[in-house]
Design a protein around this motif. Structure first.
Motif, mmCIF file in Angstrom:
data_model
loop_
_atom_site.group_PDB
_atom_site.id
_atom_site.type_symbol
_atom_site.label_atom_id
_atom_site.label_comp_id
_atom_site.label_asym_id
_atom_site.label_seq_id
_atom_site.Cartn_x
_atom_site.Cartn_y
_atom_site.Cartn_z
ATOM 1 N N ASN A 28 42.963 45.796 26.525
ATOM 2 C CA ASN A 28 43.503 46.868 27.359
ATOM 3 C C ASN A 28 42.943 48.186 26.865
ATOM 4 O O ASN A 28 42.606 48.326 25.691
ATOM 5 C CB ASN A 28 45.032 46.932 27.284
ATOM 6 C CG ASN A 28 45.711 45.746 27.924
ATOM 7 O OD1 ASN A 28 45.108 44.993 28.669
ATOM 8 N ND2 ASN A 28 46.987 45.572 27.628
ATOM 9 N N LYS A 38 53.226 55.658 32.425
ATOM 10 C CA LYS A 38 52.126 54.703 32.538
ATOM 11 C C LYS A 38 50.922 55.221 31.763
ATOM 12 O O LYS A 38 50.485 56.350 31.967
ATOM 13 C CB LYS A 38 51.763 54.534 34.019
ATOM 14 C CG LYS A 38 50.678 53.547 34.286
ATOM 15 C CD LYS A 38 51.217 52.165 34.189
ATOM 16 C CE LYS A 38 50.242 51.155 34.710
ATOM 17 N NZ LYS A 38 50.714 49.813 34.471
ATOM 18 N N TYR A 43 43.317 46.930 32.280
ATOM 19 C CA TYR A 43 44.314 45.935 31.909
ATOM 20 C C TYR A 43 43.692 44.544 31.868
ATOM 21 O O TYR A 43 43.054 44.106 32.835
ATOM 22 C CB TYR A 43 45.449 45.984 32.934
ATOM 23 C CG TYR A 43 46.546 44.981 32.745
ATOM 24 C CD1 TYR A 43 47.469 45.115 31.718
ATOM 25 C CD2 TYR A 43 46.674 43.905 33.610
ATOM 26 C CE1 TYR A 43 48.489 44.202 31.546
ATOM 27 C CE2 TYR A 43 47.695 42.985 33.458
ATOM 28 C CZ TYR A 43 48.596 43.142 32.418
ATOM 29 O OH TYR A 43 49.609 42.230 32.264
ATOM 30 N N PHE A 52 41.368 44.287 35.291
ATOM 31 C CA PHE A 52 41.975 45.159 36.284
ATOM 32 C C PHE A 52 41.928 46.614 35.830
ATOM 33 O O PHE A 52 41.936 46.899 34.633
ATOM 34 C CB PHE A 52 43.446 44.766 36.508
ATOM 35 C CG PHE A 52 43.612 43.360 36.975
ATOM 36 C CD1 PHE A 52 43.631 43.059 38.328
ATOM 37 C CD2 PHE A 52 43.728 42.322 36.069
ATOM 38 C CE1 PHE A 52 43.777 41.760 38.778
ATOM 39 C CE2 PHE A 52 43.879 41.012 36.499
ATOM 40 C CZ PHE A 52 43.894 40.730 37.850
ATOM 41 N N TYR A 54 44.023 50.314 36.749
ATOM 42 C CA TYR A 54 45.200 50.863 37.414
ATOM 43 C C TYR A 54 44.807 52.015 38.338
ATOM 44 O O TYR A 54 44.157 52.963 37.919
ATOM 45 C CB TYR A 54 46.207 51.367 36.384
ATOM 46 C CG TYR A 54 47.422 51.999 37.019
ATOM 47 C CD1 TYR A 54 48.406 51.208 37.589
ATOM 48 C CD2 TYR A 54 47.574 53.375 37.062
ATOM 49 C CE1 TYR A 54 49.513 51.772 38.199
ATOM 50 C CE2 TYR A 54 48.685 53.950 37.658
ATOM 51 C CZ TYR A 54 49.646 53.144 38.223
ATOM 52 O OH TYR A 54 50.744 53.703 38.829
ATOM 53 N N THR A 55 45.205 51.911 39.609
ATOM 54 C CA THR A 55 44.977 52.999 40.560
ATOM 55 C C THR A 55 46.275 53.441 41.226
ATOM 56 O O THR A 55 46.263 54.401 41.994
ATOM 57 C CB THR A 55 43.972 52.589 41.663
ATOM 58 O OG1 THR A 55 44.480 51.444 42.354
ATOM 59 C CG2 THR A 55 42.607 52.304 41.076
ATOM 60 N N SER A 63 44.646 48.059 45.856
ATOM 61 C CA SER A 63 45.409 47.640 44.684
ATOM 62 C C SER A 63 46.474 46.624 45.060
ATOM 63 O O SER A 63 46.923 46.563 46.202
ATOM 64 C CB SER A 63 46.049 48.854 44.005
ATOM 65 O OG SER A 63 46.937 49.497 44.889
ATOM 66 N N LYS A 66 51.269 45.921 41.802
ATOM 67 C CA LYS A 66 51.440 46.652 40.539
ATOM 68 C C LYS A 66 50.503 47.857 40.442
ATOM 69 O O LYS A 66 50.456 48.529 39.418
ATOM 70 C CB LYS A 66 51.220 45.723 39.352
ATOM 71 C CG LYS A 66 52.260 44.625 39.254
ATOM 72 C CD LYS A 66 51.987 43.737 38.063
ATOM 73 C CE LYS A 66 53.026 42.629 37.984
ATOM 74 N NZ LYS A 66 52.783 41.741 36.845
ATOM 75 N N LEU A 68 47.167 47.662 40.606
ATOM 76 C CA LEU A 68 45.967 47.256 39.880
ATOM 77 C C LEU A 68 44.891 46.745 40.830
ATOM 78 O O LEU A 68 45.185 46.068 41.816
ATOM 79 C CB LEU A 68 46.316 46.152 38.878
ATOM 80 C CG LEU A 68 47.318 46.529 37.792
ATOM 81 C CD1 LEU A 68 47.785 45.282 37.043
ATOM 82 C CD2 LEU A 68 46.716 47.534 36.828
ATOM 83 N N ASN A 70 41.333 44.483 40.908
ATOM 84 C CA ASN A 70 40.512 43.542 40.169
ATOM 85 C C ASN A 70 39.065 44.040 40.162
ATOM 86 O O ASN A 70 38.488 44.297 41.217
ATOM 87 C CB ASN A 70 40.584 42.147 40.805
ATOM 88 C CG ASN A 70 39.946 41.091 39.945
ATOM 89 O OD1 ASN A 70 38.847 41.256 39.437
ATOM 90 N ND2 ASN A 70 40.653 39.984 39.778
ATOM 91 N N SER A 86 41.164 56.701 37.887
ATOM 92 C CA SER A 86 42.416 56.325 37.240
ATOM 93 C C SER A 86 42.836 57.378 36.214
ATOM 94 O O SER A 86 43.998 57.782 36.172
ATOM 95 C CB SER A 86 42.271 54.959 36.558
ATOM 96 O OG SER A 86 43.473 54.602 35.915
#
Length: 149
Positions: A28, A38, A43, A52, A54-55, A63, A66, A68, A70, A86
């Motif tokens: 991570n 956050k 991730y 992944f 995070y957006t 997304s 969650k 996220l 890929n 991000s």
């Protein structure tokens, strides 16, 4: 598709991110400058190529629930761009960039602002409504006859 090592190298190039090795060889990357609770940007980057970024509710990214995306099949440019987005989303600059003015049918103005994990609608300084997602707030404004400026 980038290899695990290439993805890790790209992510380590972002000096504002901190690497944290987790279970099963996954990694991570955290952004501790986040103005939100956050902090995870990348991730479960996995040796098999999966991982992944995070957006959240940012527009333009597909997304999951969650927030996220890929990045298994992302190339270098795509990975760099989504990580930059991000970080911007989690930084103090995100508060400024997540404000929108909406005009109503009688030329009244409402301000839609992302604050923490909510999308809030203001009339001047008065909070009118609060929503958990951008899509909910947008649907409400459109139902009320407002148009994004």
């Amino acid at each position: 598709m980038l290899s695990f090592e290439q993805k890790i190298s790209i992510l380590e190039g972002f000096t504002e991110l901190t690497r944290k090795d987790v279970s099963l060889g996954r990694v991570n990357f955290h952004f501790y400058g986040s103005v939100f609770d956050k902090t995870i940007v990348a991730y479960h980057i996995h040796p098999n190529g999966n991982g992944f970024v995070y957006t959240g509710d940012m527009e333009g990214f597909a997304s999951n629930q969650k927030g996220l995306v890929n990045v298994r099949d992302y190339d270098e440019t795509e990975l760099r761009n989504i990580v930059k987005a991000s970080i911007a989303n989690l930084s103090s600059d995100a508060e400024i960039s997540h404000q929108q003015v909406w005009k109503g049918p009688e030329n009244e103005s409402l301000l839609l602002v992302q604050e923490d994990y909510f999308w809030n609608i203001y009339t001047n300084d008065m909070l009118e409504e609060s929503f958990e997602t951008y899509n909910e707030a947008e649907a409400y404004l459109k139902e009320e006859g407002f148009i994004r400026q």
